[in-house]
Design an enzyme around this catalytic site. Structure first.
Site, PDB file in Angstrom:
ATOM      1  N   HIS A 249      27.704 -15.622 -27.885  1.00  0.00           N
ATOM      2  CA  HIS A 249      28.474 -15.289 -26.677  1.00  0.00           C
ATOM      3  C   HIS A 249      29.270 -16.478 -26.163  1.00  0.00           C
ATOM      4  O   HIS A 249      30.390 -16.323 -25.675  1.00  0.00           O
ATOM      5  CB  HIS A 249      27.558 -14.770 -25.571  1.00  0.00           C
ATOM      6  CG  HIS A 249      27.345 -13.293 -25.628  1.00  0.00           C
ATOM      7  ND1 HIS A 249      28.361 -12.387 -25.521  1.00  0.00           N
ATOM      8  CD2 HIS A 249      26.214 -12.562 -25.799  1.00  0.00           C
ATOM      9  CE1 HIS A 249      27.871 -11.159 -25.617  1.00  0.00           C
ATOM     10  NE2 HIS A 249      26.575 -11.233 -25.796  1.00  0.00           N
TER      11      HIS A 249
ATOM     12  N   ASN B 182      34.316 -15.532 -16.489  1.00  0.00           N
ATOM     13  CA  ASN B 182      34.024 -16.970 -16.562  1.00  0.00           C
ATOM     14  C   ASN B 182      33.682 -17.507 -15.167  1.00  0.00           C
ATOM     15  O   ASN B 182      33.607 -16.763 -14.208  1.00  0.00           O
ATOM     16  CB  ASN B 182      35.203 -17.712 -17.197  1.00  0.00           C
ATOM     17  CG  ASN B 182      36.491 -17.559 -16.372  1.00  0.00           C
ATOM     18  OD1 ASN B 182      36.443 -17.233 -15.187  1.00  0.00           O
ATOM     19  ND2 ASN B 182      37.622 -17.791 -17.007  1.00  0.00           N
TER      20      ASN B 182
ATOM     21  N   HIS C 139      16.301   2.190  25.257  1.00  0.00           N
ATOM     22  CA  HIS C 139      15.717   2.886  24.111  1.00  0.00           C
ATOM     23  C   HIS C 139      14.642   3.863  24.575  1.00  0.00           C
ATOM     24  O   HIS C 139      14.514   4.969  24.057  1.00  0.00           O
ATOM     25  CB  HIS C 139      15.090   1.878  23.122  1.00  0.00           C
ATOM     26  CG  HIS C 139      16.086   1.153  22.266  1.00  0.00           C
ATOM     27  ND1 HIS C 139      17.012   0.282  22.788  1.00  0.00           N
ATOM     28  CD2 HIS C 139      16.310   1.187  20.925  1.00  0.00           C
ATOM     29  CE1 HIS C 139      17.757  -0.204  21.787  1.00  0.00           C
ATOM     30  NE2 HIS C 139      17.345   0.323  20.652  1.00  0.00           N
TER      31      HIS C 139
ATOM     32  N   TYR D  24      36.155  -5.376 -13.386  1.00  0.00           N
ATOM     33  CA  TYR D  24      36.857  -6.482 -14.026  1.00  0.00           C
ATOM     34  C   TYR D  24      36.383  -6.612 -15.471  1.00  0.00           C
ATOM     35  O   TYR D  24      35.171  -6.648 -15.730  1.00  0.00           O
ATOM     36  CB  TYR D  24      36.601  -7.803 -13.289  1.00  0.00           C
ATOM     37  CG  TYR D  24      37.362  -8.910 -13.974  1.00  0.00           C
ATOM     38  CD1 TYR D  24      38.745  -8.959 -13.852  1.00  0.00           C
ATOM     39  CD2 TYR D  24      36.727  -9.840 -14.788  1.00  0.00           C
ATOM     40  CE1 TYR D  24      39.480  -9.922 -14.533  1.00  0.00           C
ATOM     41  CE2 TYR D  24      37.457 -10.808 -15.459  1.00  0.00           C
ATOM     42  CZ  TYR D  24      38.831 -10.842 -15.325  1.00  0.00           C
ATOM     43  OH  TYR D  24      39.566 -11.784 -16.000  1.00  0.00           O
TER      44      TYR D  24
ATOM     45  N   SER E 101      24.867 -15.718 -20.392  1.00  0.00           N
ATOM     46  CA  SER E 101      23.969 -14.715 -20.960  1.00  0.00           C
ATOM     47  C   SER E 101      22.730 -15.361 -21.589  1.00  0.00           C
ATOM     48  O   SER E 101      22.754 -16.528 -21.967  1.00  0.00           O
ATOM     49  CB  SER E 101      24.738 -13.911 -22.010  1.00  0.00           C
ATOM     50  OG  SER E 101      24.072 -12.726 -22.325  1.00  0.00           O
TER      51      SER E 101
ATOM     52  N   GLU F  24       9.047  -4.027  23.728  1.00  0.00           N
ATOM     53  CA  GLU F  24      10.122  -4.890  23.233  1.00  0.00           C
ATOM     54  C   GLU F  24      11.157  -5.189  24.316  1.00  0.00           C
ATOM     55  O   GLU F  24      12.144  -5.877  24.065  1.00  0.00           O
ATOM     56  CB  GLU F  24      10.796  -4.252  22.007  1.00  0.00           C
ATOM     57  CG  GLU F  24       9.913  -4.273  20.758  1.00  0.00           C
ATOM     58  CD  GLU F  24      10.666  -3.935  19.472  1.00  0.00           C
ATOM     59  OE1 GLU F  24      11.825  -3.486  19.542  1.00  0.00           O
ATOM     60  OE2 GLU F  24      10.070  -4.135  18.389  1.00  0.00           O
TER      61      GLU F  24
ATOM     62  N   ASP G 282      23.163  -3.496 -25.938  1.00  0.00           N
ATOM     63  CA  ASP G 282      24.497  -3.997 -25.594  1.00  0.00           C
ATOM     64  C   ASP G 282      25.557  -2.919 -25.773  1.00  0.00           C
ATOM     65  O   ASP G 282      26.585  -2.935 -25.098  1.00  0.00           O
ATOM     66  CB  ASP G 282      24.861  -5.189 -26.482  1.00  0.00           C
ATOM     67  CG  ASP G 282      24.124  -6.451 -26.076  1.00  0.00           C
ATOM     68  OD1 ASP G 282      23.629  -6.505 -24.941  1.00  0.00           O
ATOM     69  OD2 ASP G 282      24.035  -7.380 -26.908  1.00  0.00           O
TER      70      ASP G 282
ATOM     71  N   GLU H  42      17.420 -12.538 -18.843  1.00  0.00           N
ATOM     72  CA  GLU H  42      18.273 -11.349 -18.803  1.00  0.00           C
ATOM     73  C   GLU H  42      17.775 -10.324 -19.837  1.00  0.00           C
ATOM     74  O   GLU H  42      17.559  -9.173 -19.519  1.00  0.00           O
ATOM     75  CB  GLU H  42      19.715 -11.764 -19.128  1.00  0.00           C
ATOM     76  CG  GLU H  42      20.715 -10.635 -19.101  1.00  0.00           C
ATOM     77  CD  GLU H  42      22.063 -11.052 -19.663  1.00  0.00           C
ATOM     78  OE1 GLU H  42      22.166 -12.134 -20.273  1.00  0.00           O
ATOM     79  OE2 GLU H  42      23.024 -10.278 -19.502  1.00  0.00           O
ATOM     80  N   HIS H  43      17.600 -10.784 -21.084  1.00  0.00           N
ATOM     81  CA  HIS H  43      17.073  -9.919 -22.152  1.00  0.00           C
ATOM     82  C   HIS H  43      15.748 -10.482 -22.622  1.00  0.00           C
ATOM     83  O   HIS H  43      15.651 -11.681 -22.900  1.00  0.00           O
ATOM     84  CB  HIS H  43      18.013  -9.899 -23.361  1.00  0.00           C
ATOM     85  CG  HIS H  43      19.413  -9.485 -23.041  1.00  0.00           C
ATOM     86  ND1 HIS H  43      20.424 -10.398 -22.832  1.00  0.00           N
ATOM     87  CD2 HIS H  43      19.968  -8.261 -22.902  1.00  0.00           C
ATOM     88  CE1 HIS H  43      21.545  -9.736 -22.571  1.00  0.00           C
ATOM     89  NE2 HIS H  43      21.309  -8.454 -22.605  1.00  0.00           N
TER      90      HIS H  43
ATOM     91  N   GLN I 194      42.409 -14.309  -9.688  1.00  0.00           N
ATOM     92  CA  GLN I 194      43.471 -13.549  -9.006  1.00  0.00           C
ATOM     93  C   GLN I 194      43.227 -12.042  -9.074  1.00  0.00           C
ATOM     94  O   GLN I 194      43.576 -11.310  -8.142  1.00  0.00           O
ATOM     95  CB  GLN I 194      44.859 -13.930  -9.532  1.00  0.00           C
ATOM     96  CG  GLN I 194      45.076 -13.755 -11.019  1.00  0.00           C
ATOM     97  CD  GLN I 194      44.625 -14.957 -11.848  1.00  0.00           C
ATOM     98  OE1 GLN I 194      43.828 -15.783 -11.382  1.00  0.00           O
ATOM     99  NE2 GLN I 194      45.118 -15.062 -13.064  1.00  0.00           N
TER     100      GLN I 194
ATOM    101  N   GLN J 244      22.793 -13.654 -29.257  1.00  0.00           N
ATOM    102  CA  GLN J 244      22.959 -14.228 -27.931  1.00  0.00           C
ATOM    103  C   GLN J 244      23.799 -15.499 -27.994  1.00  0.00           C
ATOM    104  O   GLN J 244      24.726 -15.692 -27.214  1.00  0.00           O
ATOM    105  CB  GLN J 244      21.581 -14.541 -27.323  1.00  0.00           C
ATOM    106  CG  GLN J 244      21.649 -14.760 -25.840  1.00  0.00           C
ATOM    107  CD  GLN J 244      22.249 -13.556 -25.159  1.00  0.00           C
ATOM    108  OE1 GLN J 244      21.832 -12.425 -25.354  1.00  0.00           O
ATOM    109  NE2 GLN J 244      23.288 -13.776 -24.375  1.00  0.00           N
TER     110      GLN J 244
END
Lengths: 424, 424
Positions: free
Chosen positions: B258, B209, B415, B124, B233, B410, B356, B322-323, B186, B255
């Site tokens: 974004h 988003n 088994h 996506y 981010s 067990e 990036d 993250e960074h 969707q 950053q």
């Protein structure tokens, strides 16, 4: 048993369908348990032990004395067996540690990854009909090898408030010092949220019934990771004319005895092997202590005659079994055809129970067709791979223009500036 | 900016807290979208394009002609830049392919793992203010290296019903032939469920988003896997007295631009660097085209004076950025202290925008403190590791007793039988 002779491929999507798990029904219940644990901590757990396990547990944590005593309660033979299994599991999982490889993608631009252990992990071990101390090995051994700093274990108490000694012995052998008497969804909630005695963890591992599975799913909204989604255990056996029906039957039954919802599939090209395996299953099942459960699992098991081994593998890839046994004389040419499977057992002497206990491979595997998109538990499950990069001024010069052009085309001018300001 | 001078460790848990994402509110909306896509397929997507993107798209799939034309619409410079980035990303991700190592845990018991590509993956790519063709590289390159058989891409059309040509060019360059005009929840629903034109996939990748994030979470109930959970981010910069304030400011702003919810943290031991970085940020932000968004992100950014670099790293591990940028003259001794971070940038010339776009590392990384328990996207994200084992009769003899004892303990007699029947 459901018997199919040479089913057309158009019928396969129906044949591979797993039973649907009714998640909505129990989600309210799970939310309530999380709420109670969040609000009342240990007291909530003590209450649930009384309610669900009929156990009085004034203290949730297993005491040092209980851990010590466990060792005395189990046989030397069992101790030795657990020790051998641990060695093999350690050997195989240690082989999964990969050396850092630094790559210079461009002169002056060096990139690599390093493993970092998930610092705090929680292991859930179910109680009930089978005390799964083998699963303690499968989860605690790689957690230790990975270097996890805190490894805790939750398991439900019996009606006397005790934990099975083999579970305690194995936990101690694997260096787990914090074992807690709590089971079901409430154990998962406790590990996700933390209580007075149970530390909050970053990742939760281990099998369980549908409440545990639903609770692990629910726990993710608190930022916790889980090993994988789960469903009932499965085996798919593919046999040729040289397979041994009694062996195949024993493997199918070792899956069926797990529970009435276990998934058992047998496929062969050979009519004689087909009928003899059906007969052997019927004969062997009668002698099992868990024959009622196994019988229920067999009721919905699939026995399928196919035209070729290739066709069986095609079906298997669509089914994506947790365990795949190739009871084939010449299995090697078929290995590259296997796309979707958790763990594969090759030839007549590689029984599933070898991998369940002692060969060294992990038995925590993707079920419910998740072998299409998930791996089983391994050392990787207990680490994050952190990326590192170092650019010299010369390195940045070499790729600076590329970054500037791309950043500008994406409309991210501050990204461009971060390069320009360094190169001007 | 929120400024903190030597905050006490007891205040840290508040400082590292991320904004809470209201998932309940939109879950009904997401369920409705999935239902519509399940019922009406492509027609539902065409309707959503009209409703959400004001776009008329009689056909959901991007035509061969559209893919061809895209190449003509972008500059040679940009093409060359994308090509260089692709080469570096390919080089780094190819280095992640690990050779199969067979282990004989016991004589006659051989275990190993093999990679198998996730057969069908969906990517996506968001539309909106920035056409993220760089993310196409980050996801399609490792998918191809892994050997995924079907790689599809969904991205929303603009109001003319078109897709940004840089996204189409990059997709084609990476061998993606199926691009679909659909965005938001969707698009995720379509990839999870399948429609007349969009194939159902096994794993969904890519940013988006809050609707996309919620839809990816929701999609998992249909058996689909996702790359990782997500949030806004983030960058955390740790600077010493030799850092260059203008560089730090540029990284913080790359950053901040974004989105207004971007998370920006700056930590230093040096008061002069501290004040000069604050000043440089205030100066640089004014010139940015996205200065409104960046300004909003800066409003909740943290600027923290600390006593030592060790302390900053301790905070960083709790924050799990993250960074992470170590703007330190001597960064090497601090590398082993880093536990929780997505991607780490070392020294004054390793700007985040290098990673990036073009250094070769992946930019799809864990946010929202998920660096505690998740890795960023890598080649591993596109494969499953399937376990194989072969036991000879002698091998089974060597571990048979162990299996029998453990299985019996067990309570799993079938088994045990699977071994006994083979050894008698």
């Amino acid at each position: 048993m459901k018997i199919y002779r040479y089913p057309e491929t158009k019928t396969w999507p129906d044949l591979v369908r797993r039973p649907v798990f009714e998640r909505e029904e129990i989600s309210g219940l799970i939310a309530g348990i999380f709420e109670a644990v969040e609000k009342d901590g240990d007291q909530a757990l003590i209450g649930f032990n009384k309610k669900f396990d009929k156990a009085v547990t004034p203290q949730i944590i297993v005491s040092e004395a209980e851990l010590e005593n466990a060792e005395k309660e189990i046989s030397e033979d069992l101790k030795k067996a657990i020790q051998q299994a641990k060695e093999n599991i350690s050997k195989f999982h240690a082989s999964q540690i990969v050396e850092t490889q630094k790559i210079e993608t461009v002169k002056g631009v060096t990139c690599w990854r390093e493993n970092r252990a998930v610092e705090k992990v929680g292991i859930y071990i179910p109680g009930g009909t089978a005390p799964l101390f083998s699963t303690v090995l499968m989860l605690a051994v790689p957690a230790n090898l990975a270097g996890c700093q805190e490894i805790i274990l939750c398991t439900p108490p019996d009606c006397n408030g005790d934990i099975n000694p083999a579970i305690l012995f194995t936990a101690k052998l694997c260096g787990i010092t914090k074992v807690f008497k709590t089971g079901g969804a409430q154990a998962v909630a406790a590990m996700a949220l933390g209580t007075e005695s149970i530390p909050k963890v970053y990742k939760i591992f281990g099998p369980g019934n549908q409440y545990v599975v639903a609770a692990k799913e629910y726990a993710q909204r608190y930022g916790v990771a889980i090993d994988m989604p789960a469903g009932p255990s499965e085996v798919l056996v593919i046999a040729d004319s040289k397979a041994i029906p009694e062996f195949c039957a024993a493997d199918l039954l070792s899956q069926a005895e797990h529970g009435s919802d276990s998934q058992v599939v047998f496929m062969t090209t050979d009519f004689k092997i087909f009928t003899e395996t059906v007969e052997a299953v019927e004969k062997q099942v009668k002698k099992l202590p868990r024959n009622e459960m196994a019988g229920q699992a067999l009721d919905h098991s699939l026995f399928i005659l196919v035209n070729s081994i290739d066709e069986a593998l095609e079906f298997s890839n669509l089914y994506a079994p947790e365990h795949l046994i190739l009871a084939l004389e010449d299995f090697a040419p078929y290995i590259p055809m296997i796309n979707n499977a958790g763990s594969v057992f090759l030839g007549n002497y590689s029984c599933e129970s070898a991998g369940d206990y002692a060969s060294g491979t992990n038995h925590t595997l993707p079920t419910n067709a998740y072998a299409k998109n998930y791996s089983g538990v391994s050392l990787d499950s207990f680490v994050k791979k952190v990326t590192f990069q170092h650019l010299s001024k010369e390195g940045l010069k070499k790729i600076g223009k590329t970054i500037e052009i791309m950043a500008e085309a994406e409309g991210l001018i501050a990204h461009k500036n971060a390069v320009s300001i360094r190169l001007k």
